[in-house]
Motif scaffolding. Structure first.
Motif, PDB file in Angstrom:
ATOM      1  N   THR A   1       0.711  -1.145   0.043  1.00  0.00           N
ATOM      2  CA  THR A   1       0.000   0.116  -0.055  1.00  0.00           C
ATOM      3  C   THR A   1       0.930   1.011   0.047  1.00  0.00           C
ATOM      4  N   LYS A   2       0.505   2.321  -0.707  1.00  0.00           N
ATOM      5  CA  LYS A   2       1.246   3.373  -1.003  1.00  0.00           C
ATOM      6  C   LYS A   2       1.395   4.152   0.359  1.00  0.00           C
ATOM      7  N   ILE A   3       2.563   4.483   0.753  1.00  0.00           N
ATOM      8  CA  ILE A   3       2.690   5.393   2.258  1.00  0.00           C
ATOM      9  C   ILE A   3       2.093   6.832   1.731  1.00  0.00           C
ATOM     10  N   GLY A   4       1.933   7.452   2.891  1.00  0.00           N
ATOM     11  CA  GLY A   4       1.284   9.272   2.644  1.00  0.00           C
ATOM     12  C   GLY A   4       2.333   9.929   2.067  1.00  0.00           C
ATOM     13  N   LYS A   5       2.887   9.951   0.914  1.00  0.00           N
ATOM     14  CA  LYS A   5       3.384  10.982   0.262  1.00  0.00           C
ATOM     15  C   LYS A   5       2.971  11.082  -1.336  1.00  0.00           C
ATOM     16  N   GLU A   6       3.575  11.886  -1.984  1.00  0.00           N
ATOM     17  CA  GLU A   6       3.028  12.154  -3.156  1.00  0.00           C
ATOM     18  C   GLU A   6       3.458  11.452  -4.344  1.00  0.00           C
ATOM     19  N   PHE A   7       4.666  11.093  -4.503  1.00  0.00           N
ATOM     20  CA  PHE A   7       5.158  10.162  -5.530  1.00  0.00           C
ATOM     21  C   PHE A   7       5.646   8.719  -4.892  1.00  0.00           C
ATOM     22  N   HIS A   8       5.472   7.742  -5.809  1.00  0.00           N
ATOM     23  CA  HIS A   8       5.692   6.426  -5.209  1.00  0.00           C
ATOM     24  C   HIS A   8       6.111   5.731  -6.536  1.00  0.00           C
ATOM     25  N   PHE A   9       7.462   5.041  -6.421  1.00  0.00           N
ATOM     26  CA  PHE A   9       8.017   4.260  -7.329  1.00  0.00           C
ATOM     27  C   PHE A   9       8.045   2.874  -6.812  1.00  0.00           C
ATOM     28  N   ARG A  10       7.932   2.030  -7.948  1.00  0.00           N
ATOM     29  CA  ARG A  10       8.295   0.521  -7.624  1.00  0.00           C
ATOM     30  C   ARG A  10       8.384  -0.156  -8.957  1.00  0.00           C
ATOM     31  N   ALA A  11       8.998  -1.259  -8.820  1.00  0.00           N
ATOM     32  CA  ALA A  11       9.298  -2.097 -10.076  1.00  0.00           C
ATOM     33  C   ALA A  11       9.449  -3.408  -9.616  1.00  0.00           C
TER      34      ALA A  11
ATOM     35  N   HIS B   1      12.686   6.468  -1.779  1.00  0.00           N
ATOM     36  CA  HIS B   1      11.620   5.651  -2.402  1.00  0.00           C
ATOM     37  C   HIS B   1      11.838   4.184  -2.134  1.00  0.00           C
ATOM     38  N   GLY B   2      12.865   3.847  -1.234  1.00  0.00           N
ATOM     39  CA  GLY B   2      13.072   2.486  -1.202  1.00  0.00           C
ATOM     40  C   GLY B   2      11.977   1.685  -0.437  1.00  0.00           C
ATOM     41  N   VAL B   3      10.963   2.408   0.196  1.00  0.00           N
ATOM     42  CA  VAL B   3      10.107   1.643   0.988  1.00  0.00           C
ATOM     43  C   VAL B   3       8.693   2.731   0.611  1.00  0.00           C
ATOM     44  N   ASP B   4       8.607   2.690  -0.596  1.00  0.00           N
ATOM     45  CA  ASP B   4       7.367   3.516  -1.162  1.00  0.00           C
ATOM     46  C   ASP B   4       6.002   2.838  -0.759  1.00  0.00           C
ATOM     47  N   PHE B   5       6.281   1.298  -0.728  1.00  0.00           N
ATOM     48  CA  PHE B   5       4.904   0.466  -0.520  1.00  0.00           C
ATOM     49  C   PHE B   5       4.678  -0.226   0.783  1.00  0.00           C
ATOM     50  N   GLY B   6       5.276   0.573   1.781  1.00  0.00           N
ATOM     51  CA  GLY B   6       5.138   0.004   3.321  1.00  0.00           C
ATOM     52  C   GLY B   6       5.521  -1.317   3.642  1.00  0.00           C
ATOM     53  N   PRO B   7       5.267  -1.770   4.748  1.00  0.00           N
ATOM     54  CA  PRO B   7       5.790  -3.076   5.263  1.00  0.00           C
ATOM     55  C   PRO B   7       5.652  -4.028   4.270  1.00  0.00           C
ATOM     56  N   VAL B   8       4.781  -4.344   3.441  1.00  0.00           N
ATOM     57  CA  VAL B   8       4.466  -5.539   2.435  1.00  0.00           C
ATOM     58  C   VAL B   8       5.588  -5.061   1.289  1.00  0.00           C
ATOM     59  N   GLY B   9       5.711  -4.137   0.683  1.00  0.00           N
ATOM     60  CA  GLY B   9       6.592  -3.640  -0.100  1.00  0.00           C
ATOM     61  C   GLY B   9       8.009  -3.915   0.368  1.00  0.00           C
ATOM     62  N   LEU B  10       8.369  -3.486   1.663  1.00  0.00           N
ATOM     63  CA  LEU B  10       9.606  -3.761   2.221  1.00  0.00           C
ATOM     64  C   LEU B  10       9.928  -5.185   2.139  1.00  0.00           C
ATOM     65  N   GLN B  11       9.149  -6.101   2.517  1.00  0.00           N
ATOM     66  CA  GLN B  11       9.041  -7.432   2.852  1.00  0.00           C
ATOM     67  C   GLN B  11       9.439  -7.975   1.399  1.00  0.00           C
ATOM     68  N   ASP B  12       8.766  -7.614   0.227  1.00  0.00           N
ATOM     69  CA  ASP B  12       9.297  -7.911  -1.350  1.00  0.00           C
ATOM     70  C   ASP B  12      10.607  -7.642  -1.512  1.00  0.00           C
ATOM     71  N   THR B  13      11.001  -6.331  -1.230  1.00  0.00           N
ATOM     72  CA  THR B  13      12.195  -5.599  -1.703  1.00  0.00           C
ATOM     73  C   THR B  13      13.271  -6.716  -0.812  1.00  0.00           C
ATOM     74  N   LEU B  14      13.008  -7.019   0.385  1.00  0.00           N
ATOM     75  CA  LEU B  14      14.375  -7.746   0.874  1.00  0.00           C
ATOM     76  C   LEU B  14      14.371  -9.127   0.324  1.00  0.00           C
ATOM     77  N   ALA B  15      13.306  -9.656   0.148  1.00  0.00           N
ATOM     78  CA  ALA B  15      13.261 -11.083  -0.582  1.00  0.00           C
ATOM     79  C   ALA B  15      13.848 -10.881  -1.908  1.00  0.00           C
ATOM     80  N   ALA B  16      13.720  -9.736  -2.598  1.00  0.00           N
ATOM     81  CA  ALA B  16      14.359  -9.659  -4.188  1.00  0.00           C
ATOM     82  C   ALA B  16      15.697  -9.316  -3.564  1.00  0.00           C
ATOM     83  N   LYS B  17      16.265  -8.563  -2.688  1.00  0.00           N
ATOM     84  CA  LYS B  17      17.473  -8.524  -2.619  1.00  0.00           C
ATOM     85  C   LYS B  17      18.299  -9.712  -2.135  1.00  0.00           C
ATOM     86  N   LYS B  18      17.902 -10.711  -1.407  1.00  0.00           N
ATOM     87  CA  LYS B  18      18.369 -12.071  -1.105  1.00  0.00           C
ATOM     88  C   LYS B  18      18.878 -12.784  -2.610  1.00  0.00           C
TER      89      LYS B  18
END
Length: 403
Positions: free
Chosen positions: A138-148, A170-187
């Motif tokens: 879910t988008k966090i409360g800011k104007e611009f959100h980037f993801r890939a 912009h590394g956590v633009d989509f909240g805790p769920v997005g962060l979880q995915d980002t960390l999985a992608a990092k691995k």
């Protein structure tokens, strides 16, 4: 805690929305500025780390027996020089994302292969990856959100990029769920990702790149004061990005790495939007990291090309501007690649406290095209952009040679 610059506390990343068409880019004649240094001190070899990520291409700038004093800007050819085992080249560029019309590139592993001729021409290269790696959240409360999607990391690898920092706003633009995915992608990432992690230990851990027999530690951290830093800074048992404010944790990590590795690089997200000169907080951070032993201190965030040069024994660049980005009109489209030549013999020493390992610095001006990809422009534009880069350097307070 260091006092925060008032302007820095209000800084936010706020790119303008609609890209405008750029003028057609003609075949490139790249103008570059080279700063040379002689007399680098050699010393005893340092110990090597165990968890290094073997990388390193062999195309590098040739060395010479002697190095001239700093010269006026000269023209650089596009031919590939013979590899020089005594010189390690590192290339750096600015912000990369896959928004809007750039989105298809994130699903094409060869979408940015043309950058092999710029970033890929160096032994090692690094950029700021300014996006969450997720298709959920879910988008966090800011104007611009980037993801890939995670496939964007294959596109990054195809561009010849050896490491990325995700310590940005912009590394956590989509909240805790997005962060979880980002960390999985990092691995699973085909290139090392720094500046973000499941806790502060991981977020502040460097990636170790290997080339020309050197171990290069690269860090990522942010000091852009907005929602990401406030809510998603990594801490004990808390995932997020590495925060450079206060600089204490980063400074300690850099100091340890300086004693262990041959070269230490810090890639920062810092400065104020749309400014070509560094703010006082950025200057203070650069000074602290130079004292801690960082050899190269670079970064961006301002969406503008800033100045570069030596601070003590460290080479500093306050801002590369955008790179692969959804902006194709000036000044947002001004971009470039910084290529640093590192003296391999000097870098192997462990007693080089006040000796710079960076021997030469070359700035290659570029313009972001209407497709969002940066390319060297025609000769006239290259000369103009080089002049603008030199002008930006006048307010950076940096030297043309190490102290």
């Amino acid at each position: 805690m260091r006092p925060l610059a008032p302007a820095a506390a209000a800084a936010r990343s706020a790119p303008r929305l609609a890209p405008r068409p750029a003028t057609a880019l003609l075949p490139a004649l790249v103008l570059a500025v080279a700063v040379a240094l002689s007399g680098c001190q050699a010393a005893a070899p340092s110990t090597a780390a165990e968890n290094s990520a073997p990388t390193g291409r062999t195309t590098a700038a040739p060395s010479t027996a002697t190095h001239p004093a700093p010269t006026a800007p000269t023209a650089a050819t596009t031919s590939t020089p013979a590899a020089d085992p005594g010189t390690l080249t590192m290339a750096f560029a600015g912000d990369v994302h896959f928004e809007d019309y750039l989105a298809p590139l994130a699903r094409h592993p060869h979408g940015l292969d043309e950058l092999q001729s710029s970033l890929g021409a160096a032994d090692l290269s690094m950029v700021n990856l300014e996006t969450a790696i997720t298709e959920r959240g879910t988008k966090i409360g800011k104007e611009f959100h980037f993801r890939a999607p995670a496939s964007a990391l294959e596109t990054i690898k195809g561009a010849g990029i050896d490491a990325v920092s995700m310590a940005n706003n912009h590394g956590v633009d989509f909240g805790p769920v997005g962060l979880q995915d980002t960390l999985a992608a990092k691995k699973a990432s085909p290139v090392p990702i720094v500046g973000i992690g499941k806790d502060e230990d991981e977020a502040f851990a460097p990636a170790i790149l290997t080339a020309k027999g050197l171990k290069v530690a690269v860090f990522g951290a942010s000091e852009v004061f907005e929602m990401t830093l406030a809510r998603y800074s990594a801490g004990p048992g808390k995932g997020g990005i590495a925060s450079a404010s206060p600089v204490t944790r980063l400074r300690e990590a850099v100091s340890r790495a300086s004693a262990r590795y041959d070269v230490v690089v810090v890639f920062l997200h810092w400065g104020l939007d749309y400014q070509k000169c560094p703010d006082q907080l950025s200057v203070q951070t650069a000074e602290a990291l130079e004292q801690a032993g960082a050899d190269i201190i670079v970064g961006g965030h301002s969406h503008r090309v800033n100045g570069a040069g030596w601070l003590g024994r460290s080479y500093v660049d306050y801002g590369f501007g955008n790179f692969v980005w959804w902006r194709s009109h000036e000044p947002d489209s001004r971009s470039g690649v910084l290529t640093l030549s590192i003296d391999v013999k000097a870098a192997r020493g462990t007693k080089r406290t006040r000796t710079s390992v960076v021997r030469d610095a070359v700035w290659t001006p570029m313009l972001i095209g209407a497709d969002g990809i940066p390319r060297p422009p025609a000769a006239a534009d290259s000369a103009r952009l080089l002049t603008l880069w030199k002008q930006a350097g006048q307010c950076a307070g940096l030297g043309t040679a190490p102290e």
